[in-house]
Design a protein around this motif. Structure first.
Motif, PDB file in Angstrom:
ATOM      1  N   ALA A 117     -14.684 110.387  76.829  1.00  0.00           N
ATOM      2  CA  ALA A 117     -14.652 111.770  77.302  1.00  0.00           C
ATOM      3  C   ALA A 117     -15.922 112.110  78.081  1.00  0.00           C
ATOM      4  O   ALA A 117     -15.878 112.813  79.098  1.00  0.00           O
ATOM      5  CB  ALA A 117     -14.489 112.715  76.114  1.00  0.00           C
ATOM      6  N   ARG A 118     -17.052 111.592  77.615  1.00  0.00           N
ATOM      7  CA  ARG A 118     -18.322 111.842  78.309  1.00  0.00           C
ATOM      8  C   ARG A 118     -18.324 111.188  79.685  1.00  0.00           C
ATOM      9  O   ARG A 118     -18.781 111.786  80.669  1.00  0.00           O
ATOM     10  CB  ARG A 118     -19.472 111.287  77.467  1.00  0.00           C
ATOM     11  CG  ARG A 118     -20.853 111.522  78.052  1.00  0.00           C
ATOM     12  CD  ARG A 118     -21.920 111.080  77.066  1.00  0.00           C
ATOM     13  NE  ARG A 118     -23.257 111.275  77.597  1.00  0.00           N
ATOM     14  CZ  ARG A 118     -23.920 110.361  78.296  1.00  0.00           C
ATOM     15  NH1 ARG A 118     -23.362 109.178  78.536  1.00  0.00           N
ATOM     16  NH2 ARG A 118     -25.132 110.604  78.762  1.00  0.00           N
ATOM     17  N   ALA A 154     -15.695 110.541  81.517  1.00  0.00           N
ATOM     18  CA  ALA A 154     -14.786 111.306  82.369  1.00  0.00           C
ATOM     19  C   ALA A 154     -15.438 112.587  82.867  1.00  0.00           C
ATOM     20  O   ALA A 154     -15.259 112.991  84.015  1.00  0.00           O
ATOM     21  CB  ALA A 154     -13.501 111.625  81.607  1.00  0.00           C
ATOM     22  N   ARG A 155     -16.233 113.203  82.006  1.00  0.00           N
ATOM     23  CA  ARG A 155     -16.905 114.438  82.396  1.00  0.00           C
ATOM     24  C   ARG A 155     -17.982 114.170  83.445  1.00  0.00           C
ATOM     25  O   ARG A 155     -18.111 114.898  84.432  1.00  0.00           O
ATOM     26  CB  ARG A 155     -17.529 115.091  81.154  1.00  0.00           C
ATOM     27  CG  ARG A 155     -18.149 116.456  81.414  1.00  0.00           C
ATOM     28  CD  ARG A 155     -17.088 117.470  81.770  1.00  0.00           C
ATOM     29  NE  ARG A 155     -17.639 118.811  81.903  1.00  0.00           N
ATOM     30  CZ  ARG A 155     -16.931 119.854  82.298  1.00  0.00           C
ATOM     31  NH1 ARG A 155     -15.668 119.718  82.606  1.00  0.00           N
ATOM     32  NH2 ARG A 155     -17.496 121.040  82.396  1.00  0.00           N
ATOM     33  N   LEU A 156     -18.766 113.114  83.241  1.00  0.00           N
ATOM     34  CA  LEU A 156     -19.846 112.793  84.172  1.00  0.00           C
ATOM     35  C   LEU A 156     -19.318 112.280  85.503  1.00  0.00           C
ATOM     36  O   LEU A 156     -20.011 112.362  86.520  1.00  0.00           O
ATOM     37  CB  LEU A 156     -20.778 111.755  83.545  1.00  0.00           C
ATOM     38  CG  LEU A 156     -21.586 112.225  82.332  1.00  0.00           C
ATOM     39  CD1 LEU A 156     -22.417 111.076  81.780  1.00  0.00           C
ATOM     40  CD2 LEU A 156     -22.483 113.396  82.698  1.00  0.00           C
ATOM     41  N   GLU A 215     -11.776 115.900  86.769  1.00  0.00           N
ATOM     42  CA  GLU A 215     -11.286 116.673  85.639  1.00  0.00           C
ATOM     43  C   GLU A 215     -10.102 115.963  84.996  1.00  0.00           C
ATOM     44  O   GLU A 215      -9.277 115.356  85.685  1.00  0.00           O
ATOM     45  CB  GLU A 215     -10.876 118.069  86.101  1.00  0.00           C
ATOM     46  CG  GLU A 215     -12.060 118.890  86.604  1.00  0.00           C
ATOM     47  CD  GLU A 215     -11.639 120.293  86.964  1.00  0.00           C
ATOM     48  OE1 GLU A 215     -10.439 120.599  86.822  1.00  0.00           O
ATOM     49  OE2 GLU A 215     -12.510 121.061  87.390  1.00  0.00           O
ATOM     50  N   PRO A 216      -9.954 116.038  83.693  1.00  0.00           N
ATOM     51  CA  PRO A 216      -8.834 115.370  83.016  1.00  0.00           C
ATOM     52  C   PRO A 216      -7.490 115.902  83.489  1.00  0.00           C
ATOM     53  O   PRO A 216      -7.348 117.081  83.807  1.00  0.00           O
ATOM     54  CB  PRO A 216      -9.071 115.695  81.538  1.00  0.00           C
ATOM     55  CG  PRO A 216     -10.503 116.085  81.451  1.00  0.00           C
ATOM     56  CD  PRO A 216     -10.867 116.690  82.766  1.00  0.00           C
ATOM     57  N   TYR A 231      -6.008 121.648  79.234  1.00  0.00           N
ATOM     58  CA  TYR A 231      -7.420 121.714  79.619  1.00  0.00           C
ATOM     59  C   TYR A 231      -7.600 122.596  80.850  1.00  0.00           C
ATOM     60  O   TYR A 231      -8.536 123.402  80.925  1.00  0.00           O
ATOM     61  CB  TYR A 231      -7.937 120.297  79.885  1.00  0.00           C
ATOM     62  CG  TYR A 231      -9.385 120.241  80.317  1.00  0.00           C
ATOM     63  CD1 TYR A 231     -10.416 120.285  79.381  1.00  0.00           C
ATOM     64  CD2 TYR A 231      -9.717 120.150  81.658  1.00  0.00           C
ATOM     65  CE1 TYR A 231     -11.732 120.241  79.774  1.00  0.00           C
ATOM     66  CE2 TYR A 231     -11.032 120.109  82.057  1.00  0.00           C
ATOM     67  CZ  TYR A 231     -12.044 120.153  81.121  1.00  0.00           C
ATOM     68  OH  TYR A 231     -13.348 120.107  81.523  1.00  0.00           O
ATOM     69  N   GLU A 233      -9.767 126.003  81.263  1.00  0.00           N
ATOM     70  CA  GLU A 233     -10.781 126.218  82.300  1.00  0.00           C
ATOM     71  C   GLU A 233     -10.507 127.517  83.061  1.00  0.00           C
ATOM     72  O   GLU A 233     -11.425 128.286  83.344  1.00  0.00           O
ATOM     73  CB  GLU A 233     -10.793 125.027  83.253  1.00  0.00           C
ATOM     74  CG  GLU A 233     -11.413 123.761  82.671  1.00  0.00           C
ATOM     75  CD  GLU A 233     -12.926 123.839  82.652  1.00  0.00           C
ATOM     76  OE1 GLU A 233     -13.491 124.534  83.515  1.00  0.00           O
ATOM     77  OE2 GLU A 233     -13.538 123.221  81.769  1.00  0.00           O
TER      78      GLU A 233
END
Length: 216
Positions: free
Chosen positions: A187-188, A190-192, A196-197, A202, A206
């Motif tokens: 998950a980290r 994907a965030r960095l 976006e997922p 989700y 947002e």
């Protein structure tokens, strides 16, 4: 502003569709190209990080060399080496079972019910039967045999039983905690990565935060 939002949503939709098509069975050459490029980038980053921490790396290699020499050189210390080796593999066994219980791998495997629970139960039953937890090692933990000698009736306390299985329980618990790390790092990453997922819930979350910042 509405036009910019529509363009951004359309661009995100096209990006998601493009990413979904980059798979090995549809675009093998492109997928392998990205794979090798990402591997090279990661190797470069790791090399730079290791170079910046070269003192720690050298210390680790020296310690590893000393431990290797201690393990293979014969001497009176070998009895302690064998003891530590046995404890290490015993701890690794329970950490691995805890990891499997937590990470699951899609099987729903719960190693507490299959391994740790029965082990604690067998130790508890044997402790009350033998009136002692000083089982001879070996064969414990492979076999639980009552110690020889006189034992006092009712001399086994709950704390003594807990102390007997605390290592296995703590190692299993550590394994379950380690099993939670892979999804966190995924998950980290994907965030960095800035992508976006592809998750409708989700995206709704947002949008809710963007439209109502006071509700955070």
């Amino acid at each position: 502003s509405f036009a910019d939002s529509s363009l951004l949503s359309e661009r995100r939709r096209r990006d998601r569709e493009g990413r979904s098509n980059i798979v090995l069975w549809r675009q093998p050459l492109v997928t392998l190209q990205y794979f090798f490029l990402e591997t090279l980038i990661n190797l470069k980053e790791w090399t730079i990080k290791l170079w910046h921490r070269r003192s720690i790396l050298v210390s680790f290699l020296l310690m590893l060399a000393v431990l290797t020499a201690t393990y293979y050189i014969e001497g009176t210390h070998q009895q302690y080496v064998r003891y530590m080796e046995k404890k290490f593999f015993w701890c690794a066994y329970w950490v691995g079972l805890g990891f499997l219980s937590s990470v699951g791998l899609g099987t729903g495997l719960h190693t507490f019910l299959l391994y740790l629970g029965p082990h604690i139960a067998s130790v508890t039953l044997a402790a009350y039967e033998c009136n002692s937890v000083n089982f001879p090692e070996p064969p414990y933990p492979d076999q639980i045999i009552c110690p020889e000698g006189e034992t006092t009736e009712g001399s086994v306390s709950l704390w003594a039983i807990i102390s007997k299985v605390r290592l296995e329980a703590c190692m299993w618990g550590a394994g379950t905690a380690i099993g939670e790390l892979p999804p966190y790092f995924m998950a980290r990453a994907a965030r960095l990565s800035g992508a976006e997922p592809d998750d409708e819930e989700y995206q709704e979350f947002e949008e809710m935060l963007e439209n109502a910042e006071a509700a955070q």
